[in-house]
Design a protein around this motif. Structure first.
Motif, mmCIF file in Angstrom:
data_model
loop_
_atom_site.group_PDB
_atom_site.id
_atom_site.type_symbol
_atom_site.label_atom_id
_atom_site.label_comp_id
_atom_site.label_asym_id
_atom_site.label_seq_id
_atom_site.Cartn_x
_atom_site.Cartn_y
_atom_site.Cartn_z
ATOM 1 N N TYR A 146 6.309 13.274 -45.827
ATOM 2 C CA TYR A 146 6.390 14.499 -45.039
ATOM 3 C C TYR A 146 5.041 15.179 -44.880
ATOM 4 C CZ TYR A 146 11.334 14.193 -44.269
ATOM 5 O OH TYR A 146 12.560 13.778 -43.812
ATOM 6 N N VAL A 147 4.148 15.038 -45.851
ATOM 7 C CA VAL A 147 2.779 15.541 -45.659
ATOM 8 C C VAL A 147 2.141 14.801 -44.487
ATOM 9 C CG1 VAL A 147 0.449 15.556 -46.650
ATOM 10 C CG2 VAL A 147 2.365 16.387 -48.002
ATOM 11 N N LEU A 148 2.320 13.483 -44.455
ATOM 12 C CA LEU A 148 1.754 12.697 -43.352
ATOM 13 C C LEU A 148 2.391 13.052 -42.015
ATOM 14 C CD1 LEU A 148 1.400 9.188 -45.043
ATOM 15 C CD2 LEU A 148 -0.413 10.840 -44.519
ATOM 16 N N LEU A 149 3.707 13.292 -42.016
ATOM 17 C CA LEU A 149 4.378 13.698 -40.780
ATOM 18 C C LEU A 149 3.828 15.038 -40.292
ATOM 19 C CD1 LEU A 149 6.561 13.306 -38.615
ATOM 20 C CD2 LEU A 149 8.175 14.430 -40.168
ATOM 21 N N GLY A 150 3.714 15.995 -41.186
ATOM 22 C CA GLY A 150 3.156 17.298 -40.817
ATOM 23 C C GLY A 150 1.718 17.182 -40.323
ATOM 24 N N LEU A 151 0.936 16.375 -41.008
ATOM 25 C CA LEU A 151 -0.464 16.158 -40.612
ATOM 26 C C LEU A 151 -0.535 15.548 -39.218
ATOM 27 C CD1 LEU A 151 -3.442 16.213 -41.662
ATOM 28 C CD2 LEU A 151 -3.066 13.878 -42.411
ATOM 29 N N ALA A 182 0.384 18.166 -36.607
ATOM 30 C CA ALA A 182 -0.662 19.182 -36.453
ATOM 31 C C ALA A 182 -1.863 18.647 -35.695
ATOM 32 C CB ALA A 182 -1.094 19.705 -37.822
ATOM 33 N N VAL A 183 -2.229 17.413 -35.960
ATOM 34 C CA VAL A 183 -3.382 16.818 -35.273
ATOM 35 C C VAL A 183 -3.003 16.420 -33.846
ATOM 36 C CG1 VAL A 183 -4.954 14.824 -35.272
ATOM 37 C CG2 VAL A 183 -4.514 16.075 -37.392
ATOM 38 N N GLY A 184 -1.794 15.889 -33.679
ATOM 39 C CA GLY A 184 -1.354 15.453 -32.360
ATOM 40 C C GLY A 184 -1.036 16.598 -31.410
ATOM 41 N N PHE A 185 -0.577 17.707 -31.967
ATOM 42 C CA PHE A 185 -0.196 18.868 -31.159
ATOM 43 C C PHE A 185 -0.814 20.137 -31.758
ATOM 44 C CE2 PHE A 185 3.216 15.711 -31.052
ATOM 45 C CZ PHE A 185 3.272 15.446 -29.692
ATOM 46 N N PRO A 186 -2.133 20.249 -31.702
ATOM 47 C CA PRO A 186 -2.802 21.352 -32.401
ATOM 48 C C PRO A 186 -2.444 22.744 -31.890
ATOM 49 C CG PRO A 186 -4.355 20.185 -30.998
ATOM 50 C CD PRO A 186 -3.084 19.400 -30.982
ATOM 51 N N ASN A 187 -1.984 22.848 -30.661
ATOM 52 C CA ASN A 187 -1.634 24.152 -30.106
ATOM 53 C C ASN A 187 -0.135 24.434 -30.197
ATOM 54 O OD1 ASN A 187 -4.338 24.664 -29.392
ATOM 55 N ND2 ASN A 187 -4.078 23.446 -27.545
ATOM 56 N N ARG A 188 0.590 23.629 -30.924
ATOM 57 C CA ARG A 188 2.048 23.760 -31.050
ATOM 58 C C ARG A 188 2.435 23.949 -32.511
ATOM 59 N NH1 ARG A 188 4.150 24.241 -25.932
ATOM 60 N NH2 ARG A 188 3.166 22.761 -24.541
ATOM 61 N N LEU A 189 1.822 24.894 -33.173
ATOM 62 C CA LEU A 189 2.041 25.111 -34.603
ATOM 63 C C LEU A 189 3.503 25.416 -34.914
ATOM 64 C CD1 LEU A 189 0.997 25.553 -37.500
ATOM 65 C CD2 LEU A 189 0.511 27.915 -36.851
ATOM 66 N N LEU A 206 8.750 21.594 -47.400
ATOM 67 C CA LEU A 206 7.496 22.180 -47.906
ATOM 68 C C LEU A 206 6.340 21.189 -47.798
ATOM 69 C CD1 LEU A 206 8.658 24.221 -51.025
ATOM 70 C CD2 LEU A 206 7.774 25.104 -48.867
ATOM 71 N N ALA A 207 6.607 19.933 -48.079
ATOM 72 C CA ALA A 207 5.560 18.915 -47.941
ATOM 73 C C ALA A 207 5.114 18.813 -46.485
ATOM 74 C CB ALA A 207 6.063 17.570 -48.450
ATOM 75 N N GLY A 208 6.058 18.877 -45.555
ATOM 76 C CA GLY A 208 5.710 18.852 -44.133
ATOM 77 C C GLY A 208 4.870 20.044 -43.735
ATOM 78 N N VAL A 209 5.216 21.220 -44.263
ATOM 79 C CA VAL A 209 4.447 22.438 -43.972
ATOM 80 C C VAL A 209 3.032 22.315 -44.544
ATOM 81 C CG1 VAL A 209 4.300 24.919 -44.449
ATOM 82 C CG2 VAL A 209 6.486 23.904 -43.736
ATOM 83 N N ILE A 210 2.917 21.754 -45.728
ATOM 84 C CA ILE A 210 1.589 21.523 -46.316
ATOM 85 C C ILE A 210 0.783 20.577 -45.435
ATOM 86 C CG2 ILE A 210 0.381 20.414 -48.260
ATOM 87 C CD1 ILE A 210 2.644 21.615 -50.051
ATOM 88 N N GLY A 211 1.425 19.523 -44.947
ATOM 89 C CA GLY A 211 0.749 18.588 -44.039
ATOM 90 C C GLY A 211 0.271 19.272 -42.770
ATOM 91 N N ILE A 212 1.106 20.160 -42.238
ATOM 92 C CA ILE A 212 0.707 20.909 -41.037
ATOM 93 C C ILE A 212 -0.494 21.793 -41.346
ATOM 94 C CG2 ILE A 212 1.422 22.738 -39.437
ATOM 95 C CD1 ILE A 212 4.255 21.458 -39.557
ATOM 96 N N GLY A 213 -0.475 22.442 -42.495
ATOM 97 C CA GLY A 213 -1.614 23.272 -42.896
ATOM 98 C C GLY A 213 -2.891 22.460 -43.020
ATOM 99 N N LEU A 214 -2.783 21.284 -43.637
ATOM 100 C CA LEU A 214 -3.960 20.412 -43.753
ATOM 101 C C LEU A 214 -4.435 19.950 -42.378
ATOM 102 C CD1 LEU A 214 -2.871 18.206 -46.800
ATOM 103 C CD2 LEU A 214 -4.623 19.996 -46.777
ATOM 104 N N GLY A 215 -3.497 19.636 -41.511
ATOM 105 C CA GLY A 215 -3.850 19.221 -40.152
ATOM 106 C C GLY A 215 -4.540 20.321 -39.382
ATOM 107 N N GLN A 216 -4.044 21.548 -39.521
ATOM 108 C CA GLN A 216 -4.673 22.689 -38.847
ATOM 109 C C GLN A 216 -6.111 22.877 -39.353
ATOM 110 O OE1 GLN A 216 -3.458 25.282 -36.517
ATOM 111 N NE2 GLN A 216 -2.265 23.475 -35.999
ATOM 112 N N LEU A 217 -6.308 22.738 -40.662
ATOM 113 C CA LEU A 217 -7.663 22.843 -41.219
ATOM 114 C C LEU A 217 -8.566 21.745 -40.672
ATOM 115 C CD1 LEU A 217 -6.901 23.701 -44.954
ATOM 116 C CD2 LEU A 217 -7.857 25.227 -43.217
ATOM 117 N N LEU A 218 -8.035 20.529 -40.573
ATOM 118 C CA LEU A 218 -8.808 19.414 -40.045
ATOM 119 C C LEU A 218 -9.189 19.643 -38.586
ATOM 120 C CD1 LEU A 218 -9.901 16.529 -40.482
ATOM 121 C CD2 LEU A 218 -7.673 15.691 -39.752
#
Length: 117
Positions: free
Chosen positions: A32-37, A40-47, A83-95
């Protein structure tokens, strides 16, 4: 999206068919971290859509485990996955922000170099 297909297969297949790479909680979290990441990277404007997606996928897939008598649906598992997905999204947004900042800094340096010539 191959990653989502792997998550669906791993979640809904009989336990003996599920790939085993590590502890089940570690596998869930990493998936789920990878899914969120990826979202986030694939759709950076769709948080918000990405957040809704990982939470809904985690919840729905957990509920669908009720169909298989050998599996169990647990609220705690769904929460951990979400929660793991949300963490992945957060990491993706930072990236994404780091890459954008680096590109912006690079363009600024290019303009300075070309303006100085």
């Amino acid at each position: 999206m191959a990653l989502l297909a792997i998550i669906v297969f791993s979640t809904l297949s009989p336990i003996q068919m599920r790939p085993h790479l590590a502890d089940a909680n570690a596998e869930r979290g990493l998936a789920y971290v990878l899914l969120g990441l990826a979202l986030a990277v694939g759709f950076p404007n769709r948080l918000y859509q990405a957040l809704i997606c990982v939470v809904v996928v985690a919840g729905v897939l957990e509920l669908l485990q009720i169909i298989d008598p050998g599996r169990h649906a647990r609220l705690l598992d769904a929460v951990v996955k979400a929660l793991a997905g949300v963490i992945g999204i957060g990491l993706g947004q930072l990236l994404v922000k780091a890459v954008n900042q680096r590109e912006k800094t690079g363009r600024s340096a290019d303009r300075k170099r070309h303006g100085a010539e």
